[in-house]
Write a protein that holds these residues in place. Structure first.
Motif, short mmCIF file in Angstrom:
data_model
loop_
_atom_site.label_atom_id
_atom_site.label_comp_id
_atom_site.label_asym_id
_atom_site.label_seq_id
_atom_site.Cartn_x
_atom_site.Cartn_y
_atom_site.Cartn_z
N VAL A 196 0.84 -0.80 0.03
CA VAL A 196 -0.33 -0.22 -0.05
C VAL A 196 0.47 1.21 0.09
CG1 VAL A 196 -2.01 1.73 0.91
CG2 VAL A 196 -1.83 -1.38 1.25
N HIS A 197 0.52 2.07 -0.85
CA HIS A 197 0.58 3.00 -1.16
C HIS A 197 0.35 4.58 -0.57
CE1 HIS A 197 3.59 6.55 -2.59
NE2 HIS A 197 2.35 6.66 -3.86
N TRP A 198 0.63 5.42 0.39
CA TRP A 198 0.07 6.54 0.49
C TRP A 198 0.25 7.91 0.09
CZ3 TRP A 198 -2.42 3.66 3.62
CH2 TRP A 198 -1.42 2.81 4.20
N TYR A 254 -4.66 6.60 -0.95
CA TYR A 254 -3.97 5.59 -0.73
C TYR A 254 -4.31 4.06 -1.44
CZ TYR A 254 -7.78 3.39 1.81
OH TYR A 254 -9.53 2.58 2.12
N HIS A 255 -3.28 3.62 -1.56
CA HIS A 255 -3.49 3.12 -3.22
C HIS A 255 -2.56 1.57 -3.28
CE1 HIS A 255 -0.93 3.89 -6.30
NE2 HIS A 255 -0.86 5.68 -6.08
N SER A 256 -3.12 0.33 -3.89
CA SER A 256 -2.08 -0.71 -3.98
C SER A 256 -0.62 -0.66 -4.78
CB SER A 256 -2.80 -1.72 -4.26
OG SER A 256 -1.70 -2.72 -5.06
N HIS A 257 0.32 -0.61 -5.07
CA HIS A 257 1.22 -0.36 -5.85
C HIS A 257 1.94 -1.30 -6.42
CE1 HIS A 257 4.08 2.61 -7.57
NE2 HIS A 257 3.89 3.18 -6.67
N PHE A 258 0.95 -2.63 -6.52
CA PHE A 258 1.45 -3.52 -7.00
C PHE A 258 0.69 -3.55 -8.54
CE2 PHE A 258 2.13 -8.18 -7.30
CZ PHE A 258 3.63 -8.47 -7.35
N MET A 314 2.55 13.35 -14.15
CA MET A 314 4.37 12.29 -13.12
C MET A 314 4.38 13.02 -11.82
SD MET A 314 6.28 11.09 -16.31
CE MET A 314 7.00 10.63 -15.39
N HIS A 315 4.54 11.44 -11.26
CA HIS A 315 4.18 11.86 -10.19
C HIS A 315 5.62 11.02 -9.90
CE1 HIS A 315 2.94 10.60 -5.51
NE2 HIS A 315 3.13 10.18 -6.08
N LEU A 316 5.37 12.47 -8.46
CA LEU A 316 6.96 11.73 -7.47
C LEU A 316 6.66 11.09 -6.29
CD1 LEU A 316 10.42 12.37 -6.66
CD2 LEU A 316 10.10 14.60 -6.48
N HIS A 317 7.48 10.21 -5.19
CA HIS A 317 7.15 10.02 -4.66
C HIS A 317 7.83 10.91 -3.30
CE1 HIS A 317 5.41 5.40 -4.73
NE2 HIS A 317 4.82 6.41 -6.56
N GLY A 318 7.76 10.92 -2.20
CA GLY A 318 8.13 11.77 -0.81
C GLY A 318 8.50 13.12 -0.90
N TRP A 335 12.92 6.76 -4.32
CA TRP A 335 12.00 7.72 -4.48
C TRP A 335 11.76 6.85 -5.55
CZ3 TRP A 335 10.15 8.40 0.44
CH2 TRP A 335 10.21 8.49 1.42
N LEU A 336 10.28 6.43 -6.17
CA LEU A 336 9.68 6.30 -7.65
C LEU A 336 9.48 7.18 -7.79
CD1 LEU A 336 9.96 3.34 -8.78
CD2 LEU A 336 7.40 3.30 -8.70
N PHE A 337 10.14 7.74 -8.98
CA PHE A 337 9.07 8.47 -10.01
C PHE A 337 8.25 8.66 -11.07
CE2 PHE A 337 10.36 11.93 -13.77
CZ PHE A 337 9.73 12.22 -13.52
N CYS A 382 5.26 7.84 -14.34
CA CYS A 382 4.25 8.66 -14.97
C CYS A 382 2.64 7.54 -14.16
CB CYS A 382 3.72 7.45 -15.92
SG CYS A 382 2.07 8.03 -17.31
N HIS A 383 1.59 8.39 -13.63
CA HIS A 383 0.30 7.95 -13.11
C HIS A 383 -0.58 7.25 -14.05
CE1 HIS A 383 -1.43 6.92 -9.03
NE2 HIS A 383 -0.72 7.17 -9.10
N ASN A 384 -0.69 7.03 -15.20
CA ASN A 384 -1.21 6.00 -16.43
C ASN A 384 -0.67 4.78 -15.49
OD1 ASN A 384 -1.43 4.29 -18.44
ND2 ASN A 384 -2.11 5.91 -19.44
#
Ligand code: C2O
Ligand code: CU
Length: 446
Positions: free
Chosen positions: A68-70, A110-114, A382-386, A425-427, A429-431
């Protein structure tokens, strides 16, 4: 450290069970089988105060691993929920406890990141309340917009990905169907289809706050409320100077908070129009009104009115750096093209396709710029974590965001952030289908 709200001493605990779930679709509320948290889509609302400790006990009852990712919250790296990057995936039948201090207020997801689990319904709202609420309102609605595939006529996210992989690459792109490469049969708001919509009940005179979240896998939505203008107050959870618009555009993973005054009694269409064609909706209903709801396919005029753009956003967070003006030039710049791969269905950042990609190395404390150029024919959120980054919009008050839509055909974006949260930290595309096809890199520092 910018995003470390002082501890309140309060602990909030939630349980999330990832397992099979059913959603009811259509007028006849026909049940379709999918995956969700605690048996529903969206999953339960998680709400905490800034500075609280959030403890979420995740049980995996799926037939595959999960995490799970926040989304949007700059948590400590080990709690970020990215399989193989910040933790080993949680196997079938096992569990994992996430625990972190909630660093900053706002509207998150929040969502699954798998794998493609997010597109099956493994997501839910994550709301963080500030110590002192600055906005004054009578009612709040959290609305999650989603494109829906799973369980209909035997289709599944995995089959959709296979179809994409079999399309000759020259055929790819929005020429096919707007901003999405897959035709989704349904669009939902809070797990409800247009033929069985949610009702938002208000009274005349109410100040209403909406928290809008795009939880879709491939769909850019335009959101509007018939008969009402929207005052946008937050972008990706962070305060912006209030701006009045008719409609808001949300890429996958983006959030906006918007307010309106209920001053036009009746029954109105709350619409989430997919840029690729279909419509999700809810009904705004004033108490005492007997008006019939608008038909499912009704598109309110506001959808064609003044649309929020990134240029309208001016940071009002009062937050620490990099602030425009004191951010005189980055210490390190990565120029990265966003494009499709040469053979088959593959997507790249800076010419590399994850996991066959080098980390983007930075040092703690550096001011980092990601200069993006989209050489493909489709938009990429485009999404950057953290971290939050500034989306440079030459207003002198560039907004803080964590997800930004980069337009097709040489669209550009400059994202500035301070490397103040060490880790991997993952960077990406949120597609979801682009991410699964390589469109990710890891920003790395210790
Ligand atoms: Cu919504 Cu990698 O995240
Ligand atoms: Cu993409």
């Amino acid at each position: 450290m910018p995003y470390r709200a002082p501890p309140t001493g309060r602990v909030r605990e939630y349980d999330l069970r990832a397992a099979a779930a059913t959603v009811a679709t259509g007028k006849d509320r026909k049940e379709i089988l999918t995956w969700g948290y605690n048996g529903s889509v969206p999953g339960p609302e998680i709400r905490a105060g800034e500075g609280d400790t959030l403890r979420v006990f995740v049980e995996n009852r799926l037939a595959q691993s999960t995490t799970v990712h926040w989304h949007g919250l700059p948590v400590v790296n080990g709690m970020d929920g990215v399989p193989h990057v910040t933790q080993p995936p949680v196997p079938t039948g096992e569990d994992f406890s996430y625990e972190f201090r909630v660093p900053v207020a706002g509207t998150y997801l929040y969502h699954s990141h798998f794998g493609l689990q997010l597109d099956r319904g493994l997501y839910g709202p994550l709301i963080v309340e500030p110590r002192r609420e600055e906005l004054d309102y009578d009612r709040e609605f959290v609305l999650l917009l989603d494109d829906w595939l799973e369980g209909l006529s035997g289709d599944s996210p995995e089959a959709a990905l296979r179809r994409l992989q079999q399309t000759p690459s020259g055929m790819m792109g929005p020429s096919m169907m707007g901003s999405s490469e897959t035709r989704y049969p349904l669009y939902m708001i809070n797990g409800r289809t247009a033929s069985d919509p949610l009702t938002l009940a208000v009274r005349r005179g109410d100040r209403v706050r909406l928290r809008l979240i795009n939880a879709g896998a491939q769909t850019v939505f335009r959101f509007a409320v018939g008969g009402h203008r929207l005052t946008v107050t937050h972008a990706d959870g962070q305060p912006v100077e209030h701006v009045e618009v008719d409609a808001v555009r949300l890429g996958m993973g983006e959030r906006y908070d918007a307010m309106f005054t209920a001053d036009a009694p009746g029954a109105w269409q709350v619409s989430a129009a997919a840029e690729s064609g279909g419509l999700g909706r809810a009904i705004l209903r004033y108490s005492g009104t007997l008006d019939a709801a608008p038909p499912p396919d009704h598109r309110p005029a506001e959808l064609g009115g003044r649309l929020l753009s990134y240029r309208d956003l001016r940071d009002a967070s009062g937050s620490v750096a990099p602030r425009d003006g004191i951010f005189d030039g980055p210490d390190r710049t990565y120029r990265l093209t966003l494009s499709g791969g040469m053979g088959g269905y593959e997507w790249t950042i800076g010419g590399q396709s994850y996991p066959d990609a080098e980390p983007l190395e930075v040092r703690e404390g550096e001011r980092v710029r990601l200069a993006l150029e989209n050489q493909s024919m489709i938009a990429h959120p485009m999404h950057l974590h953290g971290h939050f980054f500034r989306v440079e919009n030459s207003t002198g008050h560039s907004p803080l965001k964590d997800t930004v839509l980069v337009e097709p055909h040489m669209g550009r974006a400059e994202l500035d952030f301070i490397a103040d949260n060490p880790g991997e930290w993952l960077f990406h595309c949120h597609n979801l289908y682009h991410m699964e096809s390589g469109m990710a890199r890891v920003v790395s520092y210790r």
